[in-house]
Design an enzyme around this catalytic site. Structure first.
Site, PDB file in Angstrom:
ATOM      1  CB  SER A 164      28.622   9.722  -3.587  1.00 30.37           C
ATOM      2  OG  SER A 164      28.884   8.335  -3.666  1.00 30.37           O
ATOM      3  CE1 TYR A 176      27.686   9.372   2.113  1.00 29.87           C
ATOM      4  CE2 TYR A 176      27.467   7.746   0.369  1.00 29.87           C
ATOM      5  CZ  TYR A 176      28.171   8.772   0.965  1.00 29.87           C
ATOM      6  OH  TYR A 176      29.340   9.222   0.410  1.00 29.87           O
TER       7      TYR A 176
END
Length: 318
Positions: A164, A176
């Site tokens: 990401s 995350y």
């Protein structure tokens, strides 16, 4: 002098354009194993590759997800239920893949399964909150990769790891971003180790896209549950208004930035698996290309300012 530099730049761009459009032969003979195919990027990629005639082995978390994918694809595509956090489930899936590919080996592995919840300011969370995300996004991905590496080496294939833009620059608390930084590190080491074997390791760094990972209602409910369990002393330090403004900021961010068209990501994945000359890294989404990735190269003090100035301020700060 400048004219020659422009000419050389033009030739370089044309050369890269030509390279990017060279496609592998015999795609219909190649097997690709994809995790996280219930919805989102994995689901779309499975359908795209099936449409191109590849042998798709799709791992879903739920039976319902597997059945819906089968209904939308050809008889070539095969599904299996896999929980990447369960070593026995991963091991069973690896044996199943081995039976499918036989002596041919596995051409492609796409580590796509992921979760972003729970996520919140770090002080609001517990160790278990971090573990829930890391088990899926990082440790589970490593487990899947290690189990399938012999088959990938045999085919001199490719590993596509979904990271990401937050694997480059962190803008929220929780597991995350940590997991995505871990994916970057694991992928970099793996790429260098497997290069002598002819295996390519590719990193995909999407921006904001509207998937189940970014389910806004689920996110708001999770934030409410987290805040309600935060110790009273911590709540007093932040203040109720901070929590309310944090939820509003999160909602605004996702409504403004999330792209509902997932094809830029699946197209990058497809290119990584089918191109003669895949990129080492792919960034998908204009927010990633024009803001977050450039932001990651700025001095830390400037990046910190740009990322924190729109955030709410706690009681003690005000």
């Amino acid at each position: 002098m400048w004219l020659w530099l422009l000419v050389l730049l033009g030739f370089y761009i044309l050369y890269r354009w030509y390279q990017d459009r060279q496609v592998l032969e015999n795609l219909t003979d190649k097997y690709v194993f994809i995790t996280g195919c219930d919805s989102g990027f994995g689901n779309l990629l499975a359908r795209q590759l099936d449409g191109r005639g590849l042998q798709v082995l799709a791992a879903c978390l739920t039976q319902r997800g597997a059945e819906q994918l089968k209904e939308a694809t050809s008889q070539r595509l095969q599904t299996i239920i896999v929980d990447v956090t369960d070593t026995e489930s991963v091991s069973a899936a690896a044996n199943w893949v081995k039976q499918q590919v036989r002596d041919q080996g596995l051409w492609g592995l796409v580590n796509n399964a992921g979760t972003g919840i729970p996520g919140a300011p770090n002080e609001w969370l517990t160790k278990d909150d971090f573990v829930k995300v890391l088990d899926v996004n990082l440790v589970g991905m490593i487990d899947v990769t290690l189990c399938l590496l012999p088959l990938i080496r045999k085919a001199k294939g490719r590993i596509v790891n979904v990271s990401s833009i937050v694997g480059r620059i962190t803008f929220c608390g929780g597991g995350y971003c940590i997991s995505k930084y871990g994916i970057e590190a694991f992928s970099d080491s793996l790429r260098r180790e497997l290069n002598p074997f002819g295996v390519k390791v590719i990193i995909l760094e999407p921006g904001f896209f509207k998937t189940e990972l970014n389910n806004l209602q689920h996110m708001k409910t999770t934030l409410y549950n987290i805040w309600s369990q935060v110790p009273a002393a911590v709540q007093e330090s932040y203040g109720q208004k901070y929590y309310e403004d944090y939820v509003k900021h999160t909602e605004k961010t996702f409504l403004t930035l999330c792209n509902s068209d997932l094809s830029p990501v699946s197209d990058c994945m497809e290119h990584a698996l089918t191109a003669v000359h895949p990129h080492t890294r792919y960034s998908a989404g204009w927010d990633a290309k024009l803001f977050y990735i450039p932001l990651s190269y700025l001095p830390t003090v400037l990046a910190d300012f740009l990322l924190t100035w729109p955030l709410p301020k706690p009681v003690e700060y005000r």
